[in-house]
Structures are given as structure tokens and as C-alpha cells.
Design a protein around this motif. Sequence first.
Motif, PDB file in Angstrom:
ATOM      1  N   GLY A 154      -7.796   2.013  -3.481  1.00 48.48           N
ATOM      2  CA  GLY A 154      -7.011   1.227  -4.404  1.00 48.48           C
ATOM      3  C   GLY A 154      -6.784   1.902  -5.733  1.00 48.48           C
ATOM      4  N   ARG A 186      -4.535   1.623   4.147  1.00 46.98           N
ATOM      5  CA  ARG A 186      -5.013   1.795   2.774  1.00 46.98           C
ATOM      6  C   ARG A 186      -5.637   3.178   2.551  1.00 46.98           C
ATOM      7  NH1 ARG A 186     -10.422  -1.979   2.002  1.00 46.98           N
ATOM      8  NH2 ARG A 186     -11.787  -0.840   3.406  1.00 46.98           N
ATOM      9  N   GLU A 237       0.840  -1.207   0.000  1.00 46.29           N
ATOM     10  CA  GLU A 237       0.000   0.000   0.000  1.00 46.29           C
ATOM     11  C   GLU A 237       0.875   1.257   0.000  1.00 46.29           C
ATOM     12  OE1 GLU A 237      -3.154   0.472  -0.309  1.00 46.29           O
ATOM     13  OE2 GLU A 237      -4.178  -1.385   0.249  1.00 46.29           O
ATOM     14  N   PRO A 255      -3.711  -3.664  -3.491  1.00 46.22           N
ATOM     15  CA  PRO A 255      -3.588  -2.200  -3.484  1.00 46.22           C
ATOM     16  C   PRO A 255      -3.837  -1.536  -4.836  1.00 46.22           C
ATOM     17  CG  PRO A 255      -1.806  -3.198  -2.233  1.00 46.22           C
ATOM     18  CD  PRO A 255      -2.526  -4.321  -2.918  1.00 46.22           C
TER      19      PRO A 255
END
Length: 485
Positions: free
Chosen positions: A460, A153, A104, A443
Motif C-alpha cells: 500500500g 496488491r 490497486e 490501496p
Amino acid sequence: MALLDPKDWISLHGDPAEAVEPATGEVLATLTLAAPTDVTDAAATAAAAQRDWARRPYPERAAVLRRAGDLFQQHAAEIGEWIVREAGSVRGKAEFELRTAAEECYEAAALAHRPLGQVLPSGAPRLSYTTRVPAGVVGVIAPFNVPLILAVRSVAPALALGNAVVLKPDPRTAVCGGHVLAAVFAEAGLPAGLLHVLPGGADVGRALVADPRVRVISFTGSTAAGRSVGALAAQHLKRAHLELGGNSAFLVLEDADLDAAMSTAAWASFFHQGQVCMTAGRHLVHASRYEEYVARLAAKADALTVGDPFRAQVHLGPVIDRGQLGKIVALVRESAAAGVRIAAGGTHHELFYRPTVLADADPDATGPGSVGASPAYCEEVFGPVAPVRAFRTLDEAVALANESSYGLALGVVTRDAARALELADRIPTGLLHINDQTVNDEPVAAFGGLADSGTGSRFGGEANLDAFTETRWTTVRATPAAYPF
């Protein structure tokens, strides 16, 4: 050298608290929770620090993110132990969280290099273009179940794009889902004031959503809590990205290879004790394969080991606390009373709940002492429970899959991938996995659910650009424009 310093965990102004190992009840550390006044102070500091951070050259921001990714790997043993002990994760799941956290950060570093906007055509003699600018201060509210990933994230891309962040981790995983990130980013060289970690309760969450300096909220949690967050954010005219619950369907068509499918099916419902929003909550199996599927899944469940993941090699650890255990126990007990057959599991010792298979999980099932619909089929259990129901036609399978108000993930197992794609077009979900199970995340991929599962793909890849920046339209003329006034 240790990354984490417990002295950093007692500087807030809320109630004292303890980091507790659910497998044993052992107190791992003492800490202090945040109070709403901590949110006010953090948001003010973050807003002041963010302006300079946004002006930094993009290679500087990217370098901090890359170093953070390296640090997650360098300190994997220390951080991994916290994930295992504080979150009740098995070691493989902790290793997955650490790998993903590093990825990430690397992916977020690449965001800092992305084009800022585009040049637009204009009917006037002027330069016309759009640019992406940082949103400002981003509030992140993360849950206990996958604490490191579900915090980083949002934290990593928000920082990479020039924002400051105030993170509220779940108090039950305040260390591995909160203080770990503060320590990693501090060691990576993130300037002071840009990341604040405030573990706390609902009052802290409300203060974070309401603070006028926090312009974007990234929330991951239950649908009920998400509705409250979204409503409060709307009152304050700010964006809220909501990643919520699920009751995902896992469809097994008549041509499925059950030898290959069993591992996939078990992982879909039992990974991390079923405490994942993408967990398969409804196994929908063609009637011709139903009895064999139930028997095989029950045998697989019976073969899985449950225990202390820090002191033994096990497949499942404990659920997070007695509140969650009580919910699981009640849903399974009520389902059995409604006529559902417990084909495997249905028992627990302390917080260790056996992987459970519920057969004949028809929501209209009735039996002696029936209480009506089977709640473990209709509701999100958030435990290691796999309800199985038969269908006879693809139209029936579509209808059953669409009965739920959730729209997060869908898995389809078949030898005919083209037919699976056609079938999936009739079942609205944010995520689709053919010949794979529902618990998937990368990711680089946009992630998000529909309907009661959230407000769409908000994490993402390029979805992060939309989540954590604003778009500004700019025009430039060589001389002032003339108008008929």
C-alpha cells in the motif's frame, strides 16, 4: 468478448485439477497445476524480460497499469462471476474485490512517477545520491480467501516499478486469483514474459522461494506457512514480505452506542464467512454491556442468511472446502466442551456454516467434560465465529487484547475517540480502527501486521517502494580520487 480462455489454463506440467464451486461441488473448468520445473522456466524467462521492462520510460509502464485498472472494470461481470462461484464470495464482496483491483492498478501506475531517490550531502568533492532500482523478479504467493486483491496488491506495484512477477495463486482459486490477472495484463499490453501464473502446491512455493533469480518474495497466508517461507528465504538471502494470520481484538467500551455498533461487530467476524486474516476473533466487551451485547450480536447472527451466493441474495456463502469446515467445526465443538456457551449458530449444512456467537469465551473456562482452554478464542478460526468475553477495567482490556501472539488489527468502539487512541497506544498492532471494525484495506494505506501476523507494513502507498525496489548509493567525481597509496 470474453476475457478468459480456458485453453490458457492447461499449459503447465503438474497434475490435472478442477476449478470447483464450493456452494454446489460443480466443476467450473479443468486446468493444470504447475510443477517445480515450471518455476525454473518462468523465473528464467521473467529475468530476461525484466531488464528491458525496467529500461522502458515510466509513462509506458504506467499506461499498462492504467489500462489494467480499466479492464478490471470493463470485464467486471465475467470476473465477478468467477469470484462468486470459485471463491464462494457473495456478490458485494466480489464487487469490492473488483473495485479494489482497479484502484490497486491506478495507485500502482502513480508509483512509476515517484521520485527515484534523493541527493545526499558528502564530505568529499563529489555528487552523492541514492536511486531506487527494481528488485528484479518478484515471487508472489497468494491465498484463496480474497484471491484477486491479495494477488494484485503485490503484482501491480511490482510491475509498475520495473519488476517481473511469478505469481503462485492458491489452487482452489486458480482462475479468479491467477489466470484472471494474466488475461487482464496481457490485454492491457504488458510485454510477454513479465507475468507468469503458476497455481500449485507447496512444492511449487518452495521452488519459487529457492530460485536464485527470484529476489523478493511477497507471501500472504497462514502464520505456520509464513514461518516456512521466511526460513527458506533467509537461507537463500532474499527478502520475504510476510502478511500472515490474525486473531484481532474488537474492544467495546462501556460508553459504546450498541445500536450503531451491531452492524460493525457482525461484519468484523462474519464478512466472507470469517475467512479474512483481519477478522475480529475476540470481542472484548465491558462487563456492564456484556449481556446486552451478546444477545444483540446473537440476534444479528440469527437474522443473517447463508446460502449459494451465485443463485440467491445471501449474506454468507460457503466456506472454501471440507478441510476448512472441519477445522471450524472442531474448534467450536472443543470450545463448547470447555464451557463456552453457543449463543447463536454452531451448525452447518454441507459447506454452509451458520454465523456463530460464543459467549463466556474465557480461555480458562471449564465445564462438564472440559478439555481446557477455549480454542475458538485463543486460535485463528478462519470461519464465521465471534467469541465474546467481558472485561471490567481498561487495564484488563489491554491485558486481554495483548494476550494473543498476533498483532494485525484492532477495533475500538467508544464515544470518546481520544480515549480510544490512548488505549490503543498500549496494544501493539499494525492496523487500528476507531469506531470501525477490523476488516479494512485501501490501496493508498500501508498494510501489515506485527509479531505472528507478519513483518510489518509491506503493501500500500509508499510502502510498495520499499517492498519492490532496492536502494543504490551512487557517487560521481569530476576526476579520479587520490588516496595515500
